[in-house]
Design a protein around this motif. Structure first.
Motif, PDB file in Angstrom:
ATOM      1  N   TRP A 120      -7.235  -1.591   1.970  1.00  0.00           N
ATOM      2  CA  TRP A 120      -6.481  -1.585   1.042  1.00  0.00           C
ATOM      3  C   TRP A 120      -6.609  -3.014   0.022  1.00  0.00           C
ATOM      4  N   TYR A 122      -1.846  -0.373 -11.180  1.00  0.00           N
ATOM      5  CA  TYR A 122      -0.607  -0.887 -11.403  1.00  0.00           C
ATOM      6  C   TYR A 122      -0.366  -1.242 -12.940  1.00  0.00           C
ATOM      7  N   LYS A 147      -9.363   9.455  -9.853  1.00  0.00           N
ATOM      8  CA  LYS A 147     -10.462   9.434  -8.727  1.00  0.00           C
ATOM      9  C   LYS A 147     -11.766   9.632  -9.401  1.00  0.00           C
ATOM     10  N   THR A 178     -10.068   7.287  -4.288  1.00  0.00           N
ATOM     11  CA  THR A 178      -9.116   7.125  -5.257  1.00  0.00           C
ATOM     12  C   THR A 178      -8.591   5.993  -5.446  1.00  0.00           C
ATOM     13  N   LEU A 179      -8.354   5.447  -6.771  1.00  0.00           N
ATOM     14  CA  LEU A 179      -8.011   3.930  -7.232  1.00  0.00           C
ATOM     15  C   LEU A 179      -6.754   4.098  -7.524  1.00  0.00           C
ATOM     16  N   TYR A 180      -6.106   3.158  -7.428  1.00  0.00           N
ATOM     17  CA  TYR A 180      -4.404   2.990  -7.660  1.00  0.00           C
ATOM     18  C   TYR A 180      -4.466   1.891  -8.704  1.00  0.00           C
ATOM     19  N   HIS A 191       2.824   2.963 -11.216  1.00  0.00           N
ATOM     20  CA  HIS A 191       1.319   3.111 -11.053  1.00  0.00           C
ATOM     21  C   HIS A 191       1.001   4.638 -11.176  1.00  0.00           C
ATOM     22  N   TYR A 192      -0.154   4.849 -11.249  1.00  0.00           N
ATOM     23  CA  TYR A 192      -0.865   6.075 -11.235  1.00  0.00           C
ATOM     24  C   TYR A 192      -2.133   5.921 -10.374  1.00  0.00           C
ATOM     25  N   THR A 193      -2.822   7.185 -10.145  1.00  0.00           N
ATOM     26  CA  THR A 193      -4.067   7.211  -9.608  1.00  0.00           C
ATOM     27  C   THR A 193      -5.063   7.902 -10.488  1.00  0.00           C
ATOM     28  N   ASP A 253       0.895  -1.145  -0.099  1.00  0.00           N
ATOM     29  CA  ASP A 253      -0.012   0.066   0.042  1.00  0.00           C
ATOM     30  C   ASP A 253       0.842   1.403   0.071  1.00  0.00           C
ATOM     31  N   ALA A 287      -6.125  -2.764 -10.869  1.00  0.00           N
ATOM     32  CA  ALA A 287      -6.934  -1.605 -10.429  1.00  0.00           C
ATOM     33  C   ALA A 287      -7.057  -2.050  -8.595  1.00  0.00           C
TER      34      ALA A 287
END
Length: 504
Positions: free
Chosen positions: A175, A204, A221, A200-202, A217-219, A166, A193
């Motif tokens: 998480w 990978y 929302k 917010t979603l992460y 990774h990015y986010t 996380d 995802a």
């Protein structure tokens, strides 16, 4: 945030985790003990089904997220049932907990490992992998911090695992409460995802490795409420606009009204990944699948909305969920080059759909898409786990609707199965909840999708999975079999609820 947003539902986003005295109430649509997410539906364009051992037979994975492990209550298991020439069996399987060799972590009471999972080839080695969470895991001093691990596919099936750490422990809990896999940026590699209690979603990117080396990774929302018990409950992936990049449907509490009702948002994929540009609010409902039911080359969004009008508010009053109908329904939103387009609603009173709409049926509480007859149209199986039959309360049923050039066919060809159907293993019993989970996958390798049905309440909530194969034109009971919790290697102490959730 209004009182109505905590809608009591008998579905995967409120996973059936209960104490010994509350197990039945948990599945029946009362206010549930916990709220947890579900894996997203498989991308019907990029990643139609899982094959963990690369033998050409489709595999399925079912949770026993309340299973006792080494004496630890509700630590949780997940069971990979490997396909074979005879389809889904309990003989060829891996029953995995956090005490299994090579799996990160340790089985502890209340972790609920395996309730939420998603399949994808995350390291791009030709074997499908399984991302699994234990979203109630205590991480250090962080109670309910949650953890996510990828279990790696191989010629011998799932083996070992790697933790996805996380990156923002202090900003959320849970998480891994929701997971989905797909190629969101169109680079040919599966991305993952991950949701939590935050909005917010992460994401990978494909490139995870067994040595813990993660891709970037990015986010993103979506327009949902975060915090507390909120965040994305469920994630569902598929290519809706036909651009060969996976899109995502996010289920959560919407922010547009003071009440914060449950709803869904469509987030398109792009060359840079998932984006809120072009996001669309969809109809309400918890469980969604994406597949091309009318054969036009675009993934269609099928969402179940099982809620009855005039639900109890838990305080002696009632409220009506917007758009709800007695007995439940499914919404079909057709895909197009510009994303979600028009749609239609289907109940058990529509056309010649088997059965009838009755309060508490929960028609649409589960669904799955796949091509049962090989005609190129995706078909839909709909669970109604609360169906009463012959005076037997909550025994449950499933309905099969076939795709066509005009969409799902509600005038002819539909099928209806319960445990009282000739040839289906078992019997109609109170609180079996047959149809609490449904999963279409070609587990016998004939190129046609077979049906796997979870009955979370079977044998006092031990749970079970029933296999009903395709005969090439329809689902049949010939060759069917039941797989009990004990046959799947699940400890039947407590209430494991094997079959309540499936990886997609």
């Amino acid at each position: 945030m209004g009182k109505h947003r905590r809608i009591p539902v008998p579905s995967r986003n409120r996973v059936r985790i209960a104490t010994a005295t509350a197990a039945a109430a948990t599945v029946t649509g009362g206010l549930l003990a916990v709220s947890a997410g579900t894996a997203g539906a498989a991308d019907s364009v990029h990643h139609p089904q899982a094959d963990f051992n690369g033998d050409g037979y489709g595999d399925v994975a079912f949770a026993a997220g309340s299973a006792t492990v080494s004496g630890h209550k509700e630590a949780g298991d997940i069971v990979a049932l490997y396909g074979s020439a005879s389809g889904t069996t309990g003989a060829k399987r891996s029953t995995i907990s956090q005490n299994s060799s090579g799996v990160p972590g340790t089985a502890e009471a209340g972790d609920h490992f395996g309730w939420v999972s998603a399949t994808g080839d995350f390291n791009h080695d030709g074997y499908d992998d399984l991302a699994v969470s234990a979203s109630y895991e205590k991480v250090g001093t962080d109670v309910d911090g949650g953890t996510v691990a990828v279990l790696w596919g191989s010629a011998n099936g799932l083996s070992g695992g790697t933790t996805i750490t996380d990156p923002a422990v202090s900003s959320h809990d849970r998480w891994g409460k929701s997971l989905a896999a797909g190629d969101f940026d169109g680079d040919g590699k599966d991305d993952l995802a991950i949701g939590s209690s935050a909005a917010t979603l992460y994401i990978y990117k494909g490139g995870l490795t067994k040595s813990s080396s993660l891709g970037g990774h990015y986010t993103v929302k979506p327009n949902i409420i975060g915090g507390g018990t909120a965040g994305p409950f469920s994630l569902f992936a598929g290519d809706v606009n036909g651009d060969n990049k996976t899109d995502l449907v996010v289920n959560g509490y919407e922010t547009g009204t003071a009440d914060g009702w449950n709803t869904n948002y469509y987030l398109p994929g792009s060359a840079s990944g998932l984006t809120t540009t072009g996001a669309v609010q969809l109809k309400r409902g918890v469980i969604t699948g994406v597949g091309d039911v009318n054969g036009d080359g675009f993934g269609d969004i099928v969402t179940g909305q099982e809620w009855d009008p005039n639900l109890s508010d838990g305080n002696g009053g009632t409220y009506t969920v917007p758009g709800s109908t007695t007995g439940g329904q499914i919404h079909v939103t057709y895909g197009s080059a510009s994303g979600p387009a028009y749609g239609t609603d289907i109940t058990q009173d529509t056309g010649n759909v088997p059965g009838g709409s009755e309060r508490g049926d929960w028609f649409g509480s589960e669904l799955s898409l796949g091509d049962i007859n090989g005609d190129g149209y995706q078909d839909v199986v709909v669970g109604a786990a609360g169906e009463n039959l012959g005076g037997v309360v909550n025994t449950g049923s499933v309905t099969v609707l076939y795709g066509s050039a005009d969409g799902l066919n509600t005038t002819s060809g539909a099928q209806f199965f319960a445990q009282s159907t000739a040839g289906v293993p078992g019997n109609d019993e109170k609180n079996d909840y047959f149809g609490a989970e449904v999963k279409l996958a070609d587990t016998n390798g004939d190129g046609k999708a077979d049906l796997n049905v979870g009955a979370a309440g079977e044998n006092d909530f031990n749970g079970a999975v029933t296999y009903l194969p395709s005969d090439g034109t329809k689902i049949t009971t010939t060759g069917s079999r039941g797989i009990s919790a004990s046959a799947a290697g699940v400890d039947t102490a407590g209430y494991p609820q094997f079959g309540a959730n499936a990886a997609n």
